[in-house]
Scaffold this motif. Structure first.
Motif, PDB file in Angstrom:
ATOM      1  N   LEU A  56      47.510 -20.367  44.843  1.00  0.00           N
ATOM      2  CA  LEU A  56      46.428 -21.325  44.676  1.00  0.00           C
ATOM      3  C   LEU A  56      46.786 -22.571  45.466  1.00  0.00           C
ATOM      4  CD1 LEU A  56      45.445 -21.210  40.884  1.00  0.00           C
ATOM      5  CD2 LEU A  56      44.136 -20.362  42.830  1.00  0.00           C
ATOM      6  N   HIS A  57      45.839 -23.059  46.246  1.00  0.00           N
ATOM      7  CA  HIS A  57      46.070 -24.245  47.059  1.00  0.00           C
ATOM      8  C   HIS A  57      45.160 -25.379  46.606  1.00  0.00           C
ATOM      9  CE1 HIS A  57      47.809 -21.802  50.673  1.00  0.00           C
ATOM     10  NE2 HIS A  57      48.678 -21.988  49.707  1.00  0.00           N
ATOM     11  N   GLY A  58      45.743 -26.553  46.518  1.00  0.00           N
ATOM     12  CA  GLY A  58      44.985 -27.761  46.249  1.00  0.00           C
ATOM     13  C   GLY A  58      45.125 -28.705  47.429  1.00  0.00           C
ATOM     14  N   TYR A  59      44.061 -29.439  47.736  1.00  0.00           N
ATOM     15  CA  TYR A  59      44.057 -30.269  48.934  1.00  0.00           C
ATOM     16  C   TYR A  59      43.768 -31.730  48.605  1.00  0.00           C
ATOM     17  CZ  TYR A  59      43.906 -25.890  51.527  1.00  0.00           C
ATOM     18  OH  TYR A  59      44.206 -24.652  52.031  1.00  0.00           O
ATOM     19  N   ASP A  60      44.313 -32.583  49.451  1.00  0.00           N
ATOM     20  CA  ASP A  60      44.012 -34.008  49.468  1.00  0.00           C
ATOM     21  C   ASP A  60      44.113 -34.639  48.079  1.00  0.00           C
ATOM     22  OD1 ASP A  60      43.726 -33.760  52.191  1.00  0.00           O
ATOM     23  OD2 ASP A  60      41.572 -33.424  52.100  1.00  0.00           O
ATOM     24  N   ARG A  61      42.996 -35.003  47.476  1.00  0.00           N
ATOM     25  CA  ARG A  61      43.041 -35.717  46.198  1.00  0.00           C
ATOM     26  C   ARG A  61      43.720 -34.882  45.111  1.00  0.00           C
ATOM     27  NH1 ARG A  61      37.503 -38.330  44.365  1.00  0.00           N
ATOM     28  NH2 ARG A  61      38.051 -39.684  46.112  1.00  0.00           N
ATOM     29  N   SER A  62      43.371 -33.608  45.032  1.00  0.00           N
ATOM     30  CA  SER A  62      43.993 -32.730  44.035  1.00  0.00           C
ATOM     31  C   SER A  62      45.473 -32.537  44.334  1.00  0.00           C
ATOM     32  CB  SER A  62      43.283 -31.372  44.009  1.00  0.00           C
ATOM     33  OG  SER A  62      41.943 -31.504  43.579  1.00  0.00           O
ATOM     34  N   ALA A  63      45.808 -32.388  45.616  1.00  0.00           N
ATOM     35  CA  ALA A  63      47.205 -32.220  46.005  1.00  0.00           C
ATOM     36  C   ALA A  63      48.021 -33.457  45.646  1.00  0.00           C
ATOM     37  CB  ALA A  63      47.300 -31.937  47.503  1.00  0.00           C
ATOM     38  N   TYR A  64      47.456 -34.612  45.913  1.00  0.00           N
ATOM     39  CA  TYR A  64      48.158 -35.861  45.608  1.00  0.00           C
ATOM     40  C   TYR A  64      48.402 -35.990  44.102  1.00  0.00           C
ATOM     41  CZ  TYR A  64      49.132 -40.867  45.335  1.00  0.00           C
ATOM     42  OH  TYR A  64      49.703 -42.088  45.071  1.00  0.00           O
ATOM     43  N   ALA A  65      47.383 -35.641  43.308  1.00  0.00           N
ATOM     44  CA  ALA A  65      47.525 -35.737  41.855  1.00  0.00           C
ATOM     45  C   ALA A  65      48.627 -34.813  41.348  1.00  0.00           C
ATOM     46  CB  ALA A  65      46.191 -35.402  41.184  1.00  0.00           C
ATOM     47  N   LEU A  66      48.667 -33.577  41.841  1.00  0.00           N
ATOM     48  CA  LEU A  66      49.694 -32.633  41.402  1.00  0.00           C
ATOM     49  C   LEU A  66      51.081 -33.053  41.883  1.00  0.00           C
ATOM     50  CD1 LEU A  66      47.844 -29.231  41.908  1.00  0.00           C
ATOM     51  CD2 LEU A  66      48.510 -30.281  39.739  1.00  0.00           C
ATOM     52  N   ALA A  67      51.138 -33.657  43.058  1.00  0.00           N
ATOM     53  CA  ALA A  67      52.432 -34.120  43.570  1.00  0.00           C
ATOM     54  C   ALA A  67      52.978 -35.266  42.723  1.00  0.00           C
ATOM     55  CB  ALA A  67      52.294 -34.553  45.024  1.00  0.00           C
ATOM     56  N   ILE A  68      52.105 -36.163  42.309  1.00  0.00           N
ATOM     57  CA  ILE A  68      52.542 -37.318  41.528  1.00  0.00           C
ATOM     58  C   ILE A  68      52.808 -36.936  40.069  1.00  0.00           C
ATOM     59  CG2 ILE A  68      51.876 -39.588  40.659  1.00  0.00           C
ATOM     60  CD1 ILE A  68      52.584 -39.541  43.626  1.00  0.00           C
ATOM     61  N   LEU A  69      51.892 -36.177  39.483  1.00  0.00           N
ATOM     62  CA  LEU A  69      51.978 -35.889  38.054  1.00  0.00           C
ATOM     63  C   LEU A  69      52.917 -34.729  37.726  1.00  0.00           C
ATOM     64  CD1 LEU A  69      48.196 -36.232  37.114  1.00  0.00           C
ATOM     65  CD2 LEU A  69      49.999 -37.962  36.920  1.00  0.00           C
ATOM     66  N   LYS A  70      52.974 -33.721  38.617  1.00  0.00           N
ATOM     67  CA  LYS A  70      53.771 -32.524  38.325  1.00  0.00           C
ATOM     68  C   LYS A  70      54.888 -32.286  39.338  1.00  0.00           C
ATOM     69  CE  LYS A  70      52.903 -30.384  35.324  1.00  0.00           C
ATOM     70  NZ  LYS A  70      53.321 -30.568  33.910  1.00  0.00           N
ATOM     71  N   LYS A  71      55.076 -33.208  40.266  1.00  0.00           N
ATOM     72  CA  LYS A  71      56.173 -33.148  41.240  1.00  0.00           C
ATOM     73  C   LYS A  71      56.078 -31.947  42.178  1.00  0.00           C
ATOM     74  CE  LYS A  71      57.762 -36.769  39.203  1.00  0.00           C
ATOM     75  NZ  LYS A  71      57.527 -38.099  39.793  1.00  0.00           N
ATOM     76  N   GLY A  92      49.284 -16.410  39.551  1.00  0.00           N
ATOM     77  CA  GLY A  92      49.481 -15.857  38.216  1.00  0.00           C
ATOM     78  C   GLY A  92      49.649 -16.937  37.156  1.00  0.00           C
ATOM     79  N   ASN A  93      49.010 -16.736  36.008  1.00  0.00           N
ATOM     80  CA  ASN A  93      49.107 -17.661  34.871  1.00  0.00           C
ATOM     81  C   ASN A  93      48.721 -19.095  35.244  1.00  0.00           C
ATOM     82  OD1 ASN A  93      50.110 -15.615  33.136  1.00  0.00           O
ATOM     83  ND2 ASN A  93      52.182 -15.938  33.919  1.00  0.00           N
ATOM     84  N   PHE A  94      47.700 -19.222  36.083  1.00  0.00           N
ATOM     85  CA  PHE A  94      47.328 -20.569  36.520  1.00  0.00           C
ATOM     86  C   PHE A  94      46.820 -21.421  35.358  1.00  0.00           C
ATOM     87  CE2 PHE A  94      43.188 -18.502  36.724  1.00  0.00           C
ATOM     88  CZ  PHE A  94      42.313 -19.489  36.319  1.00  0.00           C
ATOM     89  N   LYS A  95      46.196 -20.781  34.356  1.00  0.00           N
ATOM     90  CA  LYS A  95      45.685 -21.553  33.222  1.00  0.00           C
ATOM     91  C   LYS A  95      46.827 -22.218  32.459  1.00  0.00           C
ATOM     92  CE  LYS A  95      41.417 -18.938  32.475  1.00  0.00           C
ATOM     93  NZ  LYS A  95      40.623 -18.144  31.502  1.00  0.00           N
ATOM     94  N   ARG A  96      47.929 -21.484  32.313  1.00  0.00           N
ATOM     95  CA  ARG A  96      49.078 -22.066  31.612  1.00  0.00           C
ATOM     96  C   ARG A  96      49.693 -23.201  32.416  1.00  0.00           C
ATOM     97  NH1 ARG A  96      53.829 -18.051  30.066  1.00  0.00           N
ATOM     98  NH2 ARG A  96      54.094 -18.117  32.334  1.00  0.00           N
ATOM     99  N   ARG A  97      49.714 -23.045  33.742  1.00  0.00           N
ATOM    100  CA  ARG A  97      50.254 -24.103  34.594  1.00  0.00           C
ATOM    101  C   ARG A  97      49.397 -25.365  34.524  1.00  0.00           C
ATOM    102  NH1 ARG A  97      53.790 -22.808  38.857  1.00  0.00           N
ATOM    103  NH2 ARG A  97      54.449 -20.635  38.927  1.00  0.00           N
ATOM    104  N   LEU A  98      48.083 -25.171  34.510  1.00  0.00           N
ATOM    105  CA  LEU A  98      47.176 -26.318  34.578  1.00  0.00           C
ATOM    106  C   LEU A  98      46.862 -26.908  33.211  1.00  0.00           C
ATOM    107  CD1 LEU A  98      44.649 -25.074  37.287  1.00  0.00           C
ATOM    108  CD2 LEU A  98      46.577 -26.625  37.571  1.00  0.00           C
ATOM    109  N   TRP A  99      47.181 -26.174  32.153  1.00  0.00           N
ATOM    110  CA  TRP A  99      46.841 -26.679  30.830  1.00  0.00           C
ATOM    111  C   TRP A  99      47.540 -27.997  30.535  1.00  0.00           C
ATOM    112  CZ3 TRP A  99      43.358 -26.904  27.432  1.00  0.00           C
ATOM    113  CH2 TRP A  99      43.629 -27.361  26.139  1.00  0.00           C
ATOM    114  N   THR A 100      48.779 -28.145  31.003  1.00  0.00           N
ATOM    115  CA  THR A 100      49.490 -29.401  30.750  1.00  0.00           C
ATOM    116  C   THR A 100      48.799 -30.570  31.440  1.00  0.00           C
ATOM    117  OG1 THR A 100      50.946 -28.940  32.635  1.00  0.00           O
ATOM    118  CG2 THR A 100      51.723 -28.270  30.461  1.00  0.00           C
ATOM    119  N   VAL A 101      48.185 -30.305  32.600  1.00  0.00           N
ATOM    120  CA  VAL A 101      47.459 -31.368  33.296  1.00  0.00           C
ATOM    121  C   VAL A 101      46.261 -31.812  32.465  1.00  0.00           C
ATOM    122  CG1 VAL A 101      46.207 -31.980  35.395  1.00  0.00           C
ATOM    123  CG2 VAL A 101      48.196 -30.479  35.534  1.00  0.00           C
ATOM    124  N   VAL A 102      45.580 -30.823  31.868  1.00  0.00           N
ATOM    125  CA  VAL A 102      44.427 -31.139  31.028  1.00  0.00           C
ATOM    126  C   VAL A 102      44.872 -31.820  29.742  1.00  0.00           C
ATOM    127  CG1 VAL A 102      42.488 -30.161  29.752  1.00  0.00           C
ATOM    128  CG2 VAL A 102      43.103 -29.223  31.978  1.00  0.00           C
TER     129      VAL A 102
END
Length: 281
Positions: A56-71, A92-102
């Motif tokens: 799964l790839h995230g770009y620009d604003r989403s990428a920046y958020a994941l870099a800052i919040l989840k390293k 795989g298991n993207f919901k579990r990975r992203l649940w902490t962000v939510v």
């Protein structure tokens, strides 16, 4: 004025290709970034992720958020005219990975799974308290600053590599350091392997990295450096071949991507030294 069009053979000979394991960097448009931008318009304030192969790839604003919040590590992609920053992780298991962000930050997400050929399915988080205002605080100038910073780092890395290759003493040290780091990581992996894999697959790894490490130790005093470097390069290629087998071996838990990354870095250093030796009188 007559224009001569290139033949099919000339196009094939001179076309730019990319190979697995080799990053071209800026210079090639990323079609997934366009899809992500359209989804961002459709789901404003959401963390946008799009499937590309097994990632799964995230770009620009989403990428920046994941870099800052989840390293997550940022990567510079796209063309020089339209650069993007990107993060990625296995689908795989993207919901579990992203649940902490939510849960921790209240950021809703929209994930596009599938391909262009079979179609894409959009999964949107059902968190009722999603805070779509968080990502809106990441302004375009912030993304532009990050892109400029990554470009500058790239230039610094190129300069450092050039300096490394023109300083034989430092090069020998770096060669030994990278070889020893890879040797240690593989040794830790081999110790944890099941007995049957340790005696077969693990032994292949040990023999291969042993030859690489011995070559790195001998480099500083070797008279015939080009021949030694070619031997090390062949062993690095063999090691990458063995590492590529890891995901297909049952019962083997190996940090394949990290180990392969170390091997690729070592291979790049050895390749640079081979080219340097080739131009010296």
């Amino acid at each position: 004025m007559n224009e001569t069009q290139p033949t099919a053979e000339e196009l094939s000979q001179h076309s730019l290709r990319t190979f697995k394991g080799i990053e071209v960097g800026l210079g090639q448009a990323d079609p997934i970034a366009t899809i992500a931008a359209k989804l961002e318009e459709q789901y404003p304030g959401h963390l946008i992720l799009v499937q590309a192969g097994k990632f799964l790839h995230g770009y620009d604003r989403s990428a920046y958020a994941l870099a800052i919040l989840k390293k997550y590590q940022l990567k510079l992609v796209g063309t020089a005219a339209e650069p993007h920053i990107r993060v990625g992780f296995p689908v795989g298991n993207f919901k579990r990975r992203l649940w902490t962000v939510v849960e921790e930050f209240g950021i809703p997400y929209a994930v596009a799974l599938g391909t262009l050929a079979i179609g894409r399915t959009i999964y949107v988080s059902s968190q009722p308290t999603g805070n779509s205002q968080v990502l809106e605080s990441v302004l375009p100038n912030v993304i532009a600053d990050v892109i400029d910073d990554l470009k500058q780092r790239g230039e610094v890395n190129k300069a450092a590599a050039q300096q490394l290759l023109t300083n034989p003493d430092n090069t020998s040290f770096q060669l030994k350091t990278k070889a020893k780091e890879l040797d240690l990581q593989l040794l830790q992996d081999i110790i944890k392997m099941p007995r049957d894999l340790r005696a077969t697959y693990g032994e292949n790894l040990r023999v291969c990295i042993g030859r690489i490490l011995r070559g790195a130790m001998a480099y500083g005093l070797e008279d015939n450096k080009p021949q030694l470097l070619k031997s090390i390069s062949a062993d690095v290629d063999m090691l990458k071949h063995y590492l590529a087998q890891a995901p297909r071996l049952n019962g083997l838990k190996l940090a394949f991507e990290h180990r392969a990354g170390l091997a690729v870095e070592l291979g790049k250093l050895v390749g640079g030294l081979i080219r340097l030796q080739g131009v010296q009188p």
